[in-house]
Design a protein around this motif. Structure first.
Motif, short mmCIF file in Angstrom:
data_model
loop_
_atom_site.label_atom_id
_atom_site.label_comp_id
_atom_site.label_asym_id
_atom_site.label_seq_id
_atom_site.Cartn_x
_atom_site.Cartn_y
_atom_site.Cartn_z
N GLY A 1 -23.57 -6.42 -26.14
CA GLY A 1 -24.53 -6.72 -26.06
C GLY A 1 -24.11 -8.07 -25.11
N LEU A 2 -24.64 -9.51 -25.23
CA LEU A 2 -24.20 -10.46 -24.88
C LEU A 2 -23.13 -10.81 -24.99
CD1 LEU A 2 -28.07 -11.64 -25.52
CD2 LEU A 2 -27.70 -10.35 -23.73
N VAL A 3 -22.05 -10.53 -25.56
CA VAL A 3 -21.15 -10.80 -25.37
C VAL A 3 -20.02 -10.36 -24.38
CG1 VAL A 3 -18.84 -11.18 -27.40
CG2 VAL A 3 -21.38 -11.59 -28.14
N PRO A 4 -19.22 -11.18 -24.08
CA PRO A 4 -18.41 -10.73 -23.07
C PRO A 4 -16.92 -10.77 -23.53
CG PRO A 4 -18.56 -13.14 -22.46
CD PRO A 4 -19.34 -12.47 -23.61
N ARG A 5 -16.81 -9.28 -23.46
CA ARG A 5 -15.27 -8.19 -23.78
C ARG A 5 -13.91 -8.49 -23.21
NH1 ARG A 5 -14.79 -9.23 -29.25
NH2 ARG A 5 -13.99 -6.96 -29.40
N GLY A 6 -14.07 -8.92 -22.10
CA GLY A 6 -12.73 -9.02 -20.74
C GLY A 6 -13.80 -8.48 -19.64
N VAL A 7 -12.22 -9.15 -18.76
CA VAL A 7 -12.65 -8.07 -17.75
C VAL A 7 -10.89 -8.22 -16.94
CG1 VAL A 7 -14.46 -9.30 -16.23
CG2 VAL A 7 -12.15 -10.81 -16.37
N ASP A 8 -11.05 -6.86 -16.03
CA ASP A 8 -9.39 -6.95 -15.76
C ASP A 8 -9.62 -6.05 -13.97
OD1 ASP A 8 -6.19 -6.95 -16.03
OD2 ASP A 8 -5.73 -4.93 -16.59
N ARG A 9 -8.60 -5.96 -14.15
CA ARG A 9 -8.01 -5.40 -12.59
C ARG A 9 -6.49 -4.70 -13.20
NH1 ARG A 9 -9.35 -4.93 -6.89
NH2 ARG A 9 -11.54 -6.88 -6.86
N ALA A 10 -7.18 -3.60 -13.00
CA ALA A 10 -5.16 -2.42 -13.45
C ALA A 10 -4.66 -1.78 -12.19
CB ALA A 10 -5.51 -1.71 -13.86
N LEU A 11 -3.09 -2.23 -12.03
CA LEU A 11 -2.77 -1.63 -10.68
C LEU A 11 -2.26 -0.39 -11.25
CD1 LEU A 11 -1.44 -5.06 -9.33
CD2 LEU A 11 -3.31 -3.82 -8.67
N ALA A 12 -1.22 -0.25 -10.34
CA ALA A 12 -1.15 1.79 -10.08
C ALA A 12 0.59 1.39 -10.64
CB ALA A 12 -0.45 1.69 -8.69
N ASP B 1 -1.79 4.29 4.71
CA ASP B 1 -1.47 4.12 3.18
C ASP B 1 -2.81 2.87 3.16
OD1 ASP B 1 1.54 4.93 3.58
OD2 ASP B 1 1.83 2.78 4.51
N ILE B 2 -2.68 2.86 1.40
CA ILE B 2 -4.02 2.77 0.82
C ILE B 2 -3.22 1.72 -0.02
CG2 ILE B 2 -4.89 4.18 -0.25
CD1 ILE B 2 -6.70 2.70 1.53
N PRO C 1 1.16 -0.96 0.05
CA PRO C 1 -0.08 0.20 -0.04
C PRO C 1 0.97 1.51 0.36
CG PRO C 1 -0.76 -2.39 1.86
CD PRO C 1 1.07 -2.18 1.09
N ALA C 2 0.57 2.44 -0.56
CA ALA C 2 1.18 3.01 -1.20
C ALA C 2 -0.28 4.77 -0.55
CB ALA C 2 1.78 3.20 -1.54
N THR C 3 0.50 5.80 -0.73
CA THR C 3 0.24 7.23 -0.34
C THR C 3 -0.51 8.21 -1.21
OG1 THR C 3 2.36 8.16 0.16
CG2 THR C 3 0.79 7.46 1.65
N ASP C 4 0.61 7.01 -2.47
CA ASP C 4 0.52 8.50 -4.34
C ASP C 4 -0.17 7.11 -5.06
OD1 ASP C 4 0.38 11.21 -4.99
OD2 ASP C 4 1.37 10.28 -5.73
N GLN C 5 -0.81 7.26 -5.44
CA GLN C 5 -1.07 5.83 -6.54
C GLN C 5 -1.68 6.58 -8.07
OE1 GLN C 5 -1.57 2.05 -4.64
NE2 GLN C 5 -2.40 3.42 -2.83
N TRP C 6 -0.94 6.48 -9.12
CA TRP C 6 -1.52 6.08 -10.65
C TRP C 6 -2.01 5.59 -11.11
CZ3 TRP C 6 -1.91 11.96 -12.20
CH2 TRP C 6 -0.98 12.54 -11.49
N LEU C 7 -2.75 5.44 -11.26
CA LEU C 7 -4.43 4.59 -12.44
C LEU C 7 -4.44 4.81 -13.40
CD1 LEU C 7 -6.34 3.55 -9.73
CD2 LEU C 7 -4.19 2.02 -9.99
N VAL C 8 -3.89 4.75 -14.38
CA VAL C 8 -3.89 4.97 -16.26
C VAL C 8 -4.72 3.91 -16.44
CG1 VAL C 8 -2.33 5.48 -18.23
CG2 VAL C 8 -1.58 6.09 -15.76
N ALA C 9 -5.89 3.57 -17.01
CA ALA C 9 -6.93 2.29 -17.35
C ALA C 9 -7.85 2.79 -17.34
CB ALA C 9 -6.24 1.10 -16.75
N GLY C 10 -9.13 2.15 -18.03
CA GLY C 10 -10.33 2.04 -17.32
C GLY C 10 -11.00 3.31 -18.94
N ASP C 11 -12.73 3.36 -18.87
CA ASP C 11 -13.58 4.33 -19.73
C ASP C 11 -14.86 3.84 -18.97
OD1 ASP C 11 -15.13 1.84 -21.49
OD2 ASP C 11 -12.95 1.64 -21.81
N THR C 12 -15.26 5.17 -19.15
CA THR C 12 -16.82 4.30 -19.21
C THR C 12 -18.44 4.35 -20.40
OG1 THR C 12 -17.24 6.71 -18.39
CG2 THR C 12 -16.44 5.34 -16.58
#
Length: 555
Positions: free
Chosen positions: A263-274, A251-252, A169-180
């Motif tokens: 639609g009904l087609v799965p297009r993937g999953v992920d958990r992005a880290l800092a 820390d976090i 865990p840390a006090t400062d982290q950058w997550l460069v990933a994802g979309d909505t």
């Protein structure tokens, strides 16, 4: 910066210096010393060795507790013989030495000890690893644990593979990933494995600039608890996201989860880290690209943000045969605060290391995509194709270690792996930047435009270990100043299940002091097209000594 601010800083600096000199004149100076020598003596101290601090790792949990059919696997390696690692569910830690609810322990030994837990542990929630050195003495090295988890779903909306390294865990982290965007669900997950309540502030950027997260911008996470922020609620319809996580009070462990549906087609999953904090150079190893055409929406991509000031980023894609030129994107103009995606469509299939340099600090990440199996639906007597499933993984940028650094990755049971190693010159030196510019251009035909191959100057060794901690594979590596090499774990240790690997750099013979960056790409044979990422944990920064200065009393 205005002239008034400059003058204010100068005035404060001058006042501080005068106060320091005044204080020094109050300290009795040894006979025969002048003011300058006496000031140095008064301010100097003695370096005192201290016992090593405990090391805490946070291992990410599954994307959703409601997902069905998900199997999890956990692995842990310890390189310090005197260390003992305790695995506990998030929230079970009650205090130092009181690990109520521990689910596994691992005693370190030479050269390495491994816990390959498979699916024995309850992986429905995040895990924590507390690593302690037995009978720690001043100056001893800290424990050196390396943990990893994987979660696999063979079907359903969350079909795919998620692999994650356990991080400090840390006090400062950058997550460069994802979309909505439509069909994408993205959340920031905050795990607090510590003993105190932590206040977390979130800054979010999108394609057009900073995004007001409203009431979600500040989260209070109790000890042993988790919090989640659904980004679709604060940044709907954003195709490009970067999140800065800063913590106070403790820390976090921050991560970003994403799942995609068409639609009904799965297009993937992920958990992005800092990834690495903003810097004028960023390196991403393990960018494994499938064949694609220009304009392919599912091609790999590079994500960039200059958070503080506009700049122009230079992008170099290093492969096994040299560098691949990104037509029209080798130089990318970045507007401060605006997230930019660079498509890697059209780059020949292969494994690459991406190097980004700029005059101003930037953050970076990359996404790789794999096509999976066809998804069908039964309509009466007809079987109708709905489309092709996919999986994806986000790769964090790397803060390059010293030339002699090494690292270890634990490999969870049930996944296969490929080690992708990049050799990168010292990007802080003129010689290193010149070496990067001189890398031969590869045209995707297995040859470069250089008359002869670049000499191998960066050497190291990959070691593979089984679940007993025995060495089952060894592979010397030799790379040019700038380039990429790939080693498949099944070829490194034929017929063996690899539970951990280590990469040791022997340093560089080049004058620019090249160093190594590396990543393990994972896949599961039971899920076609699955892909995950494991990155080596940065070396523990626990200090082994502190500066102590005796202060004279003033009358």
């Amino acid at each position: 910066m205005t002239g008034a601010r400059i003058r204010l800083r100068e005035s404060l600096a001058t006042a501080a210096l005068l106060a320091l000199v005044a204080a020094a004149t109050l300290v009795p100076l040894p006979a025969g010393l002048g003011l300058a020598e006496g000031l140095t003596t008064a301010l100097s101290g003695e370096q005192v060795q201290v016992p090593p601090a405990d090391v805490t790792l946070s291992c990410p949990g599954p994307l959703s507790s409601q997902a069905t059919g998900v199997t999890g696997s956990f692995a842990l390696a310890e390189e310090r013989a005197e260390a003992q690692d305790t695995v506990i569910p998030l929230g079970a830690r009650q205090g130092t030495g009181d690990q109520t609810g521990s689910v596994a322990t691992l005693q370190g030994r030479e050269p390495i000890s491994v816990l390959a837990a498979g699916t024995v542990l309850d992986l429905t929630a995040p895990l924590s690893v507390l690593a302690q050195v037995s009978d720690p003495q001043p100056g001893d090295a800290a424990a050196a644990p390396s943990g990893a988890v994987s979660y696999l779903a063979p079907d359903g909306d969350q079909r795919g593979l998620v692999s994650g390294t356990c991080l400090e865990p840390a006090t400062d982290q950058w997550l460069v990933a994802g979309d909505t965007a439509v069909g994408s669900t993205t959340s920031v997950v905050l795990d607090n494995p510590g003993l105190t309540t932590v206040t977390v502030d979130l800054e979010v950027w999108g394609a057009t600039g900073a995004i007001d997260a409203g009431n979600s911008a500040t989260q209070v996470v109790a000890a042993g608890k988790s919090a989640s922020v659904v980004l679709g609620a604060v940044a709907a319809g954003e195709r490009r996201l970067v999140v800065h996580v800063s913590a106070s009070g403790g820390d976090i462990a921050a991560s970003l989860t994403q799942s995609r549906l068409d639609g009904l087609v799965p297009r993937g999953v992920d958990r992005a880290l800092a990834g690495a904090e903003p810097a004028r150079s960023q390196v991403i190893a393990g960018v494994s690209l499938a064949a694609s055409e220009v304009g392919d929406a599912d091609a790999g991509l590079l994500r960039l943000l200059a958070p503080d000031a506009s700049t122009t980023a230079q992008v170099r894609v290093l492969g096994a045969d040299g560098q691949v030129i990104l037509r029209g994107a080798s130089s990318v103009a970045l507007t401060s605060g605006q997230v930019t995606d660079v498509s890697l469509a059209g780059v020949p299939a292969g494994d690459y290391t991406i190097v980004v340099t700029a005059d101003q600090p930037v953050v970076a990440g990359a996404r790789v995509v794999r096509s999976g199996a066809e998804v069908t639906s039964q309509e009466g007597n007809l079987e109708v194709s709905l489309g092709t499933s996919a999986d994806f993984a986000w790769l964090p940028s790397d803060a390059l270690p010293t030339a002699s650094a090494s690292g270890t990755v634990a490999i969870p049971h049930g996944v296969a792996g490929t080690v992708v190693i990049g050799s990168v010159p010292d990007l802080d030196s003129a010689a290193g930047l010149a070496a990067l510019a001189d890398v031969p251009v590869s045209y995707g035909t297995g040859s470069a435009d250089a008359a002869t191959a670049s000499p191998a100057v960066n050497r190291g060794t990959i070691l593979a270990y089984d679940s007993a901690g025995s060495v089952v594979g060894r592979q010397p590596i030799a790379l040019p100043r700038a380039g990429t090499a790939t080693v498949v774990l099944s070829a490194l240790a034929p017929g063996k299940e690899v539970a951990a690997i280590s990469v040791t750099s022997e340093g560089s013979a080049a004058t620019d002091d090249s160093r190594l960056a590396w990543t393990v790409l994972t896949t599961a044979s039971s899920v076609a097209g699955s892909v995950g990422v494991l990155t080596p944990r940065a070396a523990t920064s626990s200090a082994t000594s502190i500066m102590v200065k005796a202060a004279d009393s003033f009358d």
